[in-house]
Design a protein around this motif. Structure first.
Motif, PDB file in Angstrom:
ATOM      1  N   ASP A 271      -2.173  10.481   2.939  1.00 36.26           N
ATOM      2  CA  ASP A 271      -2.780  11.678   3.528  1.00 36.26           C
ATOM      3  C   ASP A 271      -3.416  12.577   2.465  1.00 36.26           C
ATOM      4  O   ASP A 271      -2.890  12.734   1.360  1.00 36.26           O
ATOM      5  CB  ASP A 271      -1.716  12.487   4.291  1.00 36.26           C
ATOM      6  CG  ASP A 271      -0.944  11.635   5.273  1.00 36.26           C
ATOM      7  OD1 ASP A 271      -1.542  11.195   6.253  1.00 36.26           O
ATOM      8  OD2 ASP A 271       0.258  11.392   5.040  1.00 36.26           O
ATOM      9  N   ASP A 276     -13.235   8.025   1.667  1.00 33.34           N
ATOM     10  CA  ASP A 276     -14.264   8.189   2.695  1.00 33.34           C
ATOM     11  C   ASP A 276     -14.773   6.863   3.247  1.00 33.34           C
ATOM     12  O   ASP A 276     -15.637   6.854   4.129  1.00 33.34           O
ATOM     13  CB  ASP A 276     -15.440   9.022   2.170  1.00 33.34           C
ATOM     14  CG  ASP A 276     -16.085   8.417   0.931  1.00 33.34           C
ATOM     15  OD1 ASP A 276     -15.747   7.264   0.596  1.00 33.34           O
ATOM     16  OD2 ASP A 276     -16.912   9.101   0.297  1.00 33.34           O
ATOM     17  N   ASN A 296      -4.005  10.662   7.409  1.00 29.28           N
ATOM     18  CA  ASN A 296      -4.402  11.983   7.893  1.00 29.28           C
ATOM     19  C   ASN A 296      -5.178  12.744   6.819  1.00 29.28           C
ATOM     20  O   ASN A 296      -4.936  12.596   5.626  1.00 29.28           O
ATOM     21  CB  ASN A 296      -3.162  12.810   8.274  1.00 29.28           C
ATOM     22  CG  ASN A 296      -2.423  12.244   9.460  1.00 29.28           C
ATOM     23  OD1 ASN A 296      -3.024  11.666  10.360  1.00 29.28           O
ATOM     24  ND2 ASN A 296      -1.111  12.400   9.467  1.00 29.28           N
ATOM     25  N   CYS A 298      -8.071  12.611   5.524  1.00 28.32           N
ATOM     26  CA  CYS A 298      -8.977  11.950   4.587  1.00 28.32           C
ATOM     27  C   CYS A 298     -10.410  12.206   5.061  1.00 28.32           C
ATOM     28  O   CYS A 298     -10.647  13.083   5.878  1.00 28.32           O
ATOM     29  CB  CYS A 298      -8.658  10.461   4.489  1.00 28.32           C
ATOM     30  SG  CYS A 298      -7.021  10.114   3.753  1.00 28.32           S
ATOM     31  N   LEU A 325      -4.541   8.741  11.894  1.00 28.23           N
ATOM     32  CA  LEU A 325      -5.938   9.018  11.536  1.00 28.23           C
ATOM     33  C   LEU A 325      -6.356  10.421  11.946  1.00 28.23           C
ATOM     34  O   LEU A 325      -7.527  10.677  12.254  1.00 28.23           O
ATOM     35  CB  LEU A 325      -6.859   7.984  12.197  1.00 28.23           C
ATOM     36  CG  LEU A 325      -6.897   6.587  11.560  1.00 28.23           C
ATOM     37  CD1 LEU A 325      -7.608   5.601  12.475  1.00 28.23           C
ATOM     38  CD2 LEU A 325      -7.568   6.631  10.199  1.00 28.23           C
ATOM     39  N   ASN A 328      -9.876  13.217  10.390  1.00 33.40           N
ATOM     40  CA  ASN A 328     -10.833  12.519   9.546  1.00 33.40           C
ATOM     41  C   ASN A 328     -12.244  12.895   9.996  1.00 33.40           C
ATOM     42  O   ASN A 328     -12.433  13.917  10.667  1.00 33.40           O
ATOM     43  CB  ASN A 328     -10.586  11.012   9.591  1.00 33.40           C
ATOM     44  CG  ASN A 328      -9.546  10.572   8.578  1.00 33.40           C
ATOM     45  OD1 ASN A 328      -9.868  10.267   7.436  1.00 33.40           O
ATOM     46  ND2 ASN A 328      -8.272  10.548   8.985  1.00 33.40           N
ATOM     47  N   SER A 329     -13.245  12.080   9.641  1.00 33.97           N
ATOM     48  CA  SER A 329     -14.635  12.392   9.988  1.00 33.97           C
ATOM     49  C   SER A 329     -15.228  11.329  10.891  1.00 33.97           C
ATOM     50  O   SER A 329     -16.436  11.100  10.890  1.00 33.97           O
ATOM     51  CB  SER A 329     -15.468  12.517   8.701  1.00 33.97           C
ATOM     52  OG  SER A 329     -14.944  13.510   7.850  1.00 33.97           O
ATOM     53  N   ASN A 353     -10.916  14.538  15.331  1.00 35.05           N
ATOM     54  CA  ASN A 353     -12.036  13.834  14.721  1.00 35.05           C
ATOM     55  C   ASN A 353     -13.311  14.261  15.454  1.00 35.05           C
ATOM     56  O   ASN A 353     -13.269  14.566  16.653  1.00 35.05           O
ATOM     57  CB  ASN A 353     -11.844  12.320  14.818  1.00 35.05           C
ATOM     58  CG  ASN A 353     -10.872  11.800  13.782  1.00 35.05           C
ATOM     59  OD1 ASN A 353     -11.219  11.585  12.635  1.00 35.05           O
ATOM     60  ND2 ASN A 353      -9.612  11.619  14.203  1.00 35.05           N
TER      61      ASN A 353
END
Length: 532
Positions: A271, A276, A296, A298, A325, A328-329, A353
């Motif tokens: 985490d 990326d 988590n 990231c 997860l 994130n992006s 997200n």
């Protein structure tokens, strides 16, 4: 040059020592005179760059160099906190803390002995020492967080039975003292050395030889230690039997496969690292025993295993059951579909997200459940048989029309199958839904062209232009309007469509379960937001 902090018994500060001043931690890079000032100074590179003033240069003289520009400054030795041994910190922390119930019981026992012996004034010589020794012998879990510990000391003589040790946020400058501590605790199972910046100054062969000192270690926390993955791999030679490694909030970005070590690892928490790319994560895929992976906070943008159609399982993460997860992006639903390719994924934590901004929580959860057939829990909630059936059937109704259109074109079918890995499986399971149940979709239209640009305005003159799909439920728009216009008001707003054909007449969107198309909302329309 060395400098003493006071008494001869105190630990000496040398180049490379970790020091603490007030609440700031740093590494000593220089000890000696500074031109124009009397006495001895420490040149320090601070962990918190805001504490620094320069790069180790004063009045044109370079005394030391910092790895981070502007992180250095000079400090007097008497401004640093005295360092301790681990045994000293344990003795002070646990020796000064005694449970009142235990103390009362001990006094009762002593008084009974005195009465039985008929000697009420007798002194129990040595009883205190025996009691203290027994108390330390009973210690199985020890925490000396932030106690300025820099050396091991004689831990074995004090508390040899410790199984769990927390020495986080202390002043260890390298791993040698930690190894020394572990060598004295043969039954050590859990070790927390997070928030220590310890140099790795031993070759891997040496660490492998010293790994006998961690033979029983099962859980290790090395979070916030300023490590890259290469550092973690090098250190992993010390822990041959570790099951869980927590290495959160370090500088891990690139990951190389752990070909030699970490074979016993079942839980890995990464985490808060600046990872990326999912392809870096795939380098962990051959860890055969890995069951829990936490990613988590990231910066992962998308997830992809291969470009194969359908939901054929992949030969990585073969025993992974739990995946975190959150935050994130991830910005596409295909990434969620890709997780269906994991053989044993049972629990997924997937919150906050970007892709989830397009749906409310319940709808987003239904999509995830439908896309990943092996899931048994989502975000901590058990997926019942009824919940799964409903999610999968709604998913088929939502995308059934698109699926039918895609069957007429090879490229469209390939694209659809990549986006919806399980759809053919669901067709086989439930059959093709009746056309009357499918969500209608216009042909040859991109997602952007299907969006309606709508002007939202309140009675105070605030105006916002937003784009929404015509299939968006009025309830979602009410929730959005409350967030954008409420200014602390807890009431739900009412929405009114301005009808140009009726010379500005207002039509209340009074059925929140209907979509915008039901009220004939068109591109360019205006909607009034009222909180009364």
């Amino acid at each position: 040059m060395d400098s003493h902090n006071g008494d001869e018994d105190e630990i000496q500060v040398t180049i490379g020592s970790r020091i603490k001043s007030n609440d700031d931690f740093g590494t000593v890079k220089y000890i000696g005179d500074v031109q124009g000032y009397k006495g001895t100074w420490y040149g320090v590179e601070w962990d918190n760059i805001e504490r620094g003033k320069h790069d180790g240069c004063a009045d044109g003289i370079q005394y030391f160099k910092t790895t981070i520009p502007g992180a250095g400054s000079f400090i007097r030795p008497n401004k640093t906190s005295p360092m301790k041994t681990c045994s000293e910190a344990i003795r002070k922390y646990y020796g000064d803390r005694e449970d009142e119930t235990v103390a009362a019981h001990r006094r009762t026992v002593i008084n009974e002995w005195k009465r039985e012996m008929g000697a009420p004034f007798i002194e129990m010589v040595g009883f205190e020492k025996i009691h203290q020794k027994q108390k330390f012998d009973r210690l199985l879990e020890v925490c000396v967080h932030d106690q300025n510990v820099a050396k091991a000391g004689d831990v074995a003589a004090l508390c040899p039975n410790v199984r769990s040790l927390d020495v986080s946020q202390n002043l260890f400058s390298n791993w040698r003292e930690v190894i020394n501590i572990s060598a004295q605790l043969p039954d050590l199972h859990e070790l927390d050395v997070s928030k220590n910046r310890m140099a790795i100054d031993m070759p891997e062969d040496t660490m492998f030889q010293l790994s006998t000192n961690f033979a029983n270690l099962k859980k290790l926390n090395i979070s916030v230690c300023d490590y890259e993955w290469s550092d973690v791999l090098a250190l992993s030679h010390l822990w041959p039997n570790v099951n869980e490694v927590i290495t959160a909030y370090n500088r891990i970005k690139n990951i190389s496969p752990p070909d030699v070590t970490m074979n016993s690892l079942t839980i890995l928490r990464l985490d808060g690292n600046p990872i990326d790319s999912w392809f870096e994560i795939l380098n962990l895929g051959k860890l055969k025993n890995l069951r829990v992976l936490s990613l988590n906070d990231c910066f992962i943008k998308n997830i992809s295993f291969n470009n194969d159609q359908g939901n054929a399982k992949v030969d990585v993460f073969e025993n992974l059951e739990v995946l975190f997860l959150n935050r994130n992006s991830i910005c596409d639903w295909r990434s969620v579909s890709e997780l269906e390719k994991l053989k044993n994924l049972k629990k997924l934590y997937f919150l906050k997200n970007p892709i989830q901004d397009s749906e409310d929580y319940d709808t987003g959860s239904q999509l995830i459940i439908a896309k990943i057939g092996t899931l048994q829990e989502l975000n901590g909630s058990i997926i019942t048989r009824e919940l799964r059936r409903g999610a999968e059937y709604d998913y088929m109704k939502r995308y059934g029309a698109e699926w039918k259109l895609a069957q007429n074109d090879v490229n469209s079918k390939h694209k659809f199958d990549l986006e919806h890995c399980r759809f053919q499986e669901l067709i086989d399971k439930y059959g093709i839904p009746d056309d009357s149940l499918l969500v209608k979709q216009q042909k040859n239209m991109t997602l952007t062209s299907q969006l309606l640009e709508v002007t939202l305005q309140d009675e105070n003159g605030k105006v916002l232009k937003k784009k929404f799909p015509s299939t968006m439920a009025v309830q979602k728009l009410v929730t959005l309007a409350q967030r954008l216009f409420s200014k602390g008001c807890s009431r739900h707003p009412s929405l009114y469509l301005l009808d140009d054909k009726m010379k500005g007449a207002e039509i209340e969107l009074d059925n929140v379960m209907k979509d915008l198309a039901y009220f004939s909302v068109k591109n360019g329309d205006a909607i009034i937001v009222r909180f009364r």
